[in-house]
Design an enzyme around this catalytic site. Structure first.
Site, PDB file in Angstrom:
ATOM      1  N   LYS A  63     -22.549 -14.579  -3.468  1.00  0.00           N
ATOM      2  CA  LYS A  63     -23.344 -13.339  -3.457  1.00  0.00           C
ATOM      3  C   LYS A  63     -24.657 -13.583  -4.205  1.00  0.00           C
ATOM      4  O   LYS A  63     -24.699 -13.657  -5.430  1.00  0.00           O
ATOM      5  CB  LYS A  63     -22.611 -12.171  -4.112  1.00  0.00           C
ATOM      6  CG  LYS A  63     -23.284 -10.869  -3.666  1.00  0.00           C
ATOM      7  CD  LYS A  63     -23.286  -9.763  -4.673  1.00  0.00           C
ATOM      8  CE  LYS A  63     -24.327  -9.738  -5.730  1.00  0.00           C
ATOM      9  NZ  LYS A  63     -25.710  -9.443  -5.323  1.00  0.00           N
ATOM     10  N   GLU A 121     -29.566  -9.363  -4.899  1.00  0.00           N
ATOM     11  CA  GLU A 121     -30.036  -8.462  -3.839  1.00  0.00           C
ATOM     12  C   GLU A 121     -31.502  -8.707  -3.437  1.00  0.00           C
ATOM     13  O   GLU A 121     -31.850  -8.637  -2.267  1.00  0.00           O
ATOM     14  CB  GLU A 121     -29.942  -7.093  -4.497  1.00  0.00           C
ATOM     15  CG  GLU A 121     -29.665  -5.946  -3.701  1.00  0.00           C
ATOM     16  CD  GLU A 121     -29.628  -4.724  -4.634  1.00  0.00           C
ATOM     17  OE1 GLU A 121     -29.181  -4.811  -5.794  1.00  0.00           O
ATOM     18  OE2 GLU A 121     -30.083  -3.684  -4.168  1.00  0.00           O
ATOM     19  N   GLY A 176     -26.276 -14.719 -14.988  1.00  0.00           N
ATOM     20  CA  GLY A 176     -27.073 -13.501 -15.055  1.00  0.00           C
ATOM     21  C   GLY A 176     -27.080 -12.949 -16.465  1.00  0.00           C
ATOM     22  O   GLY A 176     -26.999 -13.696 -17.448  1.00  0.00           O
ATOM     23  N   GLY A 227     -22.154  -9.970 -17.375  1.00  0.00           N
ATOM     24  CA  GLY A 227     -21.095 -10.949 -17.675  1.00  0.00           C
ATOM     25  C   GLY A 227     -19.909 -10.266 -18.341  1.00  0.00           C
ATOM     26  O   GLY A 227     -18.749 -10.521 -18.004  1.00  0.00           O
ATOM     27  N   GLU A 278     -22.596 -17.976 -17.202  1.00  0.00           N
ATOM     28  CA  GLU A 278     -23.810 -18.569 -17.777  1.00  0.00           C
ATOM     29  C   GLU A 278     -24.791 -17.427 -17.945  1.00  0.00           C
ATOM     30  O   GLU A 278     -25.294 -16.867 -16.980  1.00  0.00           O
ATOM     31  CB  GLU A 278     -24.335 -19.652 -16.856  1.00  0.00           C
ATOM     32  CG  GLU A 278     -25.210 -20.637 -17.609  1.00  0.00           C
ATOM     33  CD  GLU A 278     -26.661 -20.448 -17.306  1.00  0.00           C
ATOM     34  OE1 GLU A 278     -27.346 -19.819 -18.160  1.00  0.00           O
ATOM     35  OE2 GLU A 278     -27.109 -20.896 -16.248  1.00  0.00           O
ATOM     36  N   CYS A 334     -33.242 -19.115 -17.903  1.00  0.00           N
ATOM     37  CA  CYS A 334     -32.260 -18.779 -18.942  1.00  0.00           C
ATOM     38  C   CYS A 334     -32.468 -19.585 -20.215  1.00  0.00           C
ATOM     39  O   CYS A 334     -32.257 -19.088 -21.309  1.00  0.00           O
ATOM     40  CB  CYS A 334     -30.850 -18.956 -18.411  1.00  0.00           C
ATOM     41  SG  CYS A 334     -30.556 -20.587 -17.730  1.00  0.00           S
ATOM     42  N   GLU A 382     -33.636 -10.687 -25.013  1.00  0.00           N
ATOM     43  CA  GLU A 382     -34.168 -11.563 -23.966  1.00  0.00           C
ATOM     44  C   GLU A 382     -35.202 -10.791 -23.142  1.00  0.00           C
ATOM     45  O   GLU A 382     -34.871  -9.804 -22.497  1.00  0.00           O
ATOM     46  CB  GLU A 382     -33.026 -12.035 -23.065  1.00  0.00           C
ATOM     47  CG  GLU A 382     -33.462 -13.069 -22.063  1.00  0.00           C
ATOM     48  CD  GLU A 382     -32.307 -13.613 -21.246  1.00  0.00           C
ATOM     49  OE1 GLU A 382     -31.491 -12.819 -20.750  1.00  0.00           O
ATOM     50  OE2 GLU A 382     -32.225 -14.845 -21.102  1.00  0.00           O
TER      51      GLU A 382
HETATM   52  P1  NDP Z   1     -27.921  -9.109 -13.470  1.00  0.00           P
HETATM   53  O1  NDP Z   1     -27.043  -9.759 -14.468  1.00  0.00           O
HETATM   54  O2  NDP Z   1     -27.779  -7.657 -13.214  1.00  0.00           O
HETATM   55  O3  NDP Z   1     -27.790  -9.817 -12.023  1.00  0.00           O
HETATM   56  C1  NDP Z   1     -27.305 -11.099 -11.751  1.00  0.00           C
HETATM   57  C2  NDP Z   1     -26.372 -11.059 -10.527  1.00  0.00           C
HETATM   58  O4  NDP Z   1     -25.233 -10.254 -10.807  1.00  0.00           O
HETATM   59  C3  NDP Z   1     -26.997 -10.468  -9.270  1.00  0.00           C
HETATM   60  O5  NDP Z   1     -26.477 -11.113  -8.129  1.00  0.00           O
HETATM   61  C4  NDP Z   1     -26.497  -9.026  -9.342  1.00  0.00           C
HETATM   62  O6  NDP Z   1     -26.528  -8.327  -8.138  1.00  0.00           O
HETATM   63  C5  NDP Z   1     -25.077  -9.244  -9.822  1.00  0.00           C
HETATM   64  N1  NDP Z   1     -24.434  -8.058 -10.408  1.00  0.00           N
HETATM   65  C6  NDP Z   1     -25.029  -6.965 -10.957  1.00  0.00           C
HETATM   66  N2  NDP Z   1     -24.091  -6.090 -11.380  1.00  0.00           N
HETATM   67  C7  NDP Z   1     -22.881  -6.641 -11.094  1.00  0.00           C
HETATM   68  C8  NDP Z   1     -21.529  -6.232 -11.295  1.00  0.00           C
HETATM   69  N3  NDP Z   1     -21.225  -5.078 -11.870  1.00  0.00           N
HETATM   70  N4  NDP Z   1     -20.538  -7.043 -10.887  1.00  0.00           N
HETATM   71  C9  NDP Z   1     -20.820  -8.226 -10.323  1.00  0.00           C
HETATM   72  N5  NDP Z   1     -22.073  -8.672 -10.085  1.00  0.00           N
HETATM   73  C10 NDP Z   1     -23.100  -7.896 -10.483  1.00  0.00           C
HETATM   74  O7  NDP Z   1     -29.403  -9.439 -13.871  1.00  0.00           O
HETATM   75  P2  NDP Z   1     -30.714  -8.569 -13.555  1.00  0.00           P
HETATM   76  O8  NDP Z   1     -31.186  -8.961 -12.238  1.00  0.00           O
HETATM   77  O9  NDP Z   1     -30.507  -7.112 -13.735  1.00  0.00           O
HETATM   78  O10 NDP Z   1     -31.652  -9.066 -14.723  1.00  0.00           O
HETATM   79  C11 NDP Z   1     -31.530  -8.424 -15.983  1.00  0.00           C
HETATM   80  C12 NDP Z   1     -31.672  -9.398 -17.096  1.00  0.00           C
HETATM   81  O11 NDP Z   1     -30.660 -10.382 -17.013  1.00  0.00           O
HETATM   82  C13 NDP Z   1     -32.962 -10.206 -17.089  1.00  0.00           C
HETATM   83  O12 NDP Z   1     -34.013  -9.497 -17.623  1.00  0.00           O
HETATM   84  C14 NDP Z   1     -32.557 -11.383 -17.896  1.00  0.00           C
HETATM   85  O13 NDP Z   1     -32.648 -11.043 -19.255  1.00  0.00           O
HETATM   86  C15 NDP Z   1     -31.103 -11.605 -17.537  1.00  0.00           C
HETATM   87  N6  NDP Z   1     -30.937 -12.650 -16.518  1.00  0.00           N
HETATM   88  C16 NDP Z   1     -30.481 -13.864 -16.918  1.00  0.00           C
HETATM   89  C17 NDP Z   1     -30.375 -14.886 -16.009  1.00  0.00           C
HETATM   90  C18 NDP Z   1     -29.894 -16.237 -16.420  1.00  0.00           C
HETATM   91  O14 NDP Z   1     -30.272 -17.216 -15.775  1.00  0.00           O
HETATM   92  N7  NDP Z   1     -29.054 -16.354 -17.426  1.00  0.00           N
HETATM   93  C19 NDP Z   1     -30.765 -14.721 -14.615  1.00  0.00           C
HETATM   94  C20 NDP Z   1     -31.197 -13.384 -14.277  1.00  0.00           C
HETATM   95  C21 NDP Z   1     -31.272 -12.401 -15.205  1.00  0.00           C
HETATM   96  P3  NDP Z   1     -27.820  -7.420  -7.794  1.00  0.00           P
HETATM   97  O15 NDP Z   1     -28.765  -8.347  -7.194  1.00  0.00           O
HETATM   98  O16 NDP Z   1     -27.334  -6.401  -6.859  1.00  0.00           O
HETATM   99  O17 NDP Z   1     -28.290  -6.804  -9.055  1.00  0.00           O
END
Ligand code: NDP
Length: 493
Positions: A175, A178, A228, A233, A250, A284, A385
């Site tokens: 997945k 989005e 994410g 997480g 991660e 990250c 972050e």
């Molecule tokens: P998210 O953690 O929301 O998104 C990462 C992934 O998780 C996307 O595919 C998202 O889908 C999915 N997701 C969201 N909610 C759920 C859920 N309840 N259950 C399972 N999967 C889910 O990150 P954001 O895009 O909102 O970014 C927010 C912050 O996260 C950033 O500002 C940054 O600080 C951090 N981040 C860290 C990353 C890293 O590499 N460690 C990468 C990206 C973000 P969908 O696309 O629908 O939201």
């Protein structure tokens, strides 16, 4: 014509029953580049049933390591042939520069090749556990793997999960985020052209709240690997508790980059810029906190700002651009909000701080390289972050002070130290509570090295042999070399 992106389940491209399509935007121009289906709960459940069925059939899970390695090589070759197109798609969907995108695709090729090689080299343990008892320790696939990836490295993060998950023999469901589904769709079009049996790899486009959450909750998913935010997480861990599925997380970071007075200053300035402004800080492991020793603080900042000012910000497909766009308007607003918070907290805004609207950038989501100096550990911009092109610079006195400040955060993903004194470098780096560290460099790493964090930066490791372990169960098989009846119970006599 705008491309219409579909779900891929059981070897078929299908439209979701959900009539709402997601507009996929180029963040450098706000142009709609595609419209994406959004999987429903029922479609997610169908993908899980398919993955479970193919796993249990043994069509992939029972193939030999050599056969699986051959398939990974087929996928890597397809990616390599399509490198340019994949990189271009990544640029227009994520906003990163062409140079960054091409490096990601090359890394994706290497990751598949690395795991193909590892499959040929993975050996199992065998030992004589007792008299006439031979024991084997074997690795087996876990079952159905849910792979949830973010938008900052849409292709590469998918591959970091798909390659080891398939290498281990699992059936998978990917997945993507989005807002960045484009390269995942292209990757699955390439996978479809290989001999991977149908139904082993599914692709769900759609929201985290529906598709992601359903994967995390399902009792038929055996592992969720997620990259994410820390907040999501935590939600995934909770959602996965029902069947005690394995979770590999991660998450975020606020990584310290410690510059000592005896460092090569020009080298440290280069890597300190690369550490935060590569990927516009949406990485990250970004070195988002700079700790500079007091005896070089002024000189370092002067040189740093001089070079940060010169970074050419622009659309990723312009080869002159050195830093691309922010991935979405929502994320850009979040970064600008943090900049405002920093100002209100009393940090000194030494450079940048604004959205860029000049020279053809007015339609895109661009933020100036931003530098805050004289920050303190209690500030939100130092603890949280920001995930954008914003560096916070703090002064330290000595080694003890540096270690205290470096570890004064809930995160523990990455960290670096710059000094010409090698024993000091090792002393400091061993004290930094983080999983990915550097001495006199930043961001450089290999597919062989375990990737993951301490503290709230996650659980488990991607890449290397550790990344393969993540998707495998470990079983002991005890074999009697001399089967004899046992006289444990009187009645057996
Ligand atoms: P998210 O953690 O929301 O998104 C990462 C992934 O998780 C996307 O595919 C998202 O889908 C999915 N997701 C969201 N909610 C759920 C859920 N309840 N259950 C399972 N999967 C889910 O990150 P954001 O895009 O909102 O970014 C927010 C912050 O996260 C950033 O500002 C940054 O600080 C951090 N981040 C860290 C990353 C890293 O590499 N460690 C990468 C990206 C973000 P969908 O696309 O629908 O939201």
């Amino acid at each position: 014509m705008t491309k219409h992106l579909k779900l891929y389940i059981d070897g078929e491209w299908i439209d979701s029953a959900n009539p709402n399509m997601q507009d996929v935007i180029n963040p450098a121009t706000q142009e709609v580049i595609a419209k994406a289906s959004q999987a429903t709960k029922e479609e997610t459940e169908k993908a899980i049933r398919t993955a479970k069925r193919t796993f249990e059939s043994g069509v992939w899970s029972e193939q030999t390591p050599a056969a699986r390695a051959e398939m990974l090589l087929q996928i890597s070759d397809k990616i390599e042939v399509n490198l340019k197109e994949l990189a271009e798609l990544e640029v227009i969907n994520n906003g990163k520069t062409k140079r960054e995108a091409e490096a990601d695709v090359e890394d994706a090729v290497n990751t598949f090749r690395y795991y193909a090689g590892l499959l040929h080299n993975q050996t199992e343990e065998a030992f004589e556990a007792d008299k006439d008892l031979q024991t084997l320790i074997v690795k087996e696939p876990m079952g159905v793997a849910g792979l949830i990836v973010p938008w900052n490295f849409p292709l590469l993060m998918s591959v970091w999960k798909i390659a080891p998950a398939l290498a281990a023999g699992n059936s998978i469901i990917l997945k993507p985020a989005e807002i960045t589904p484009v390269t995942a769709v292209k990757l699955y079009e390439l996978i479809e052209q290989t001999d991977l049996p149908k139904g082993v790899a599914q692709l769900l486009l759609g929201t985290g709240a529906v598709a992601g959450q359903t994967l995390a909750e399902s009792n038929d998913v055996n592992i969720v690997s997620f990259t994410g935010s820390t907040k999501v997480g935590q939600q995934i861990m909770q959602a996965g508790a029902g069947n005690l599925k394995k979770v590999s997380l991660e998450l975020g970071g606020k990584s310290p980059n410690v510059i000592f007075g005896d460092a090569d200053i020009d080298l440290a300035v280069d890597y300190a810029l690369f550490g935060i402004f590569m990927g516009a800080g949406q990485v990250c492991t970004s070195g988002s906190r700079l700790l500079v020793q007091d005896n070089i603080y002024e000189e370092f900042i002067e040189k740093y700002i001089e070079k940060a000012k010169a970074i050419r910000v622009g659309p990723g497909n312009d080869t002159k651009s050195e830093m691309g766009a922010i991935v979405s308007e929502k994320h850009m607003e979040s970064i600008l909000n943090y900049i405002q918070i920093g100002i209100e907290e009393g940090a000194h805004l030494a450079l940048g701080g604004n959205r860029m609207k000049t020279d053809g950038l007015e339609k895109g989501f661009f933020i100036e390289p931003t530098v805050f100096t004289d920050v303190t550990s209690d500030m939100r911009i130092v603890q949280e972050e920001i995930f954008g092109p914003v560096i916070v610079i703090q002064k330290f006195k000595d080694e003890k002070d540096a270690i205290q400040i470096a570890n004064d955060t809930d995160y523990g993903l990455a960290g670096a130290v710059f000094t010409k004194d090698q024993p000091k470098a090792i002393r400091i780096i061993k004290k930094i509570r983080a999983g990915i560290t550097w001495v006199n460099t930043y961001h450089l790493s290999s597919v062989r090295s375990p990737w993951g964090g301490y503290k709230t930066s996650g659980i488990g490791r991607s890449l290397g042999k550790y990344g393969l372990d993540e998707y495998q169960e470990t079983k002991q098989i005890n074999i009697s070399m001399n089967p004899e009846r046992i006289d444990w119970f009187e009645g057996n006599k």
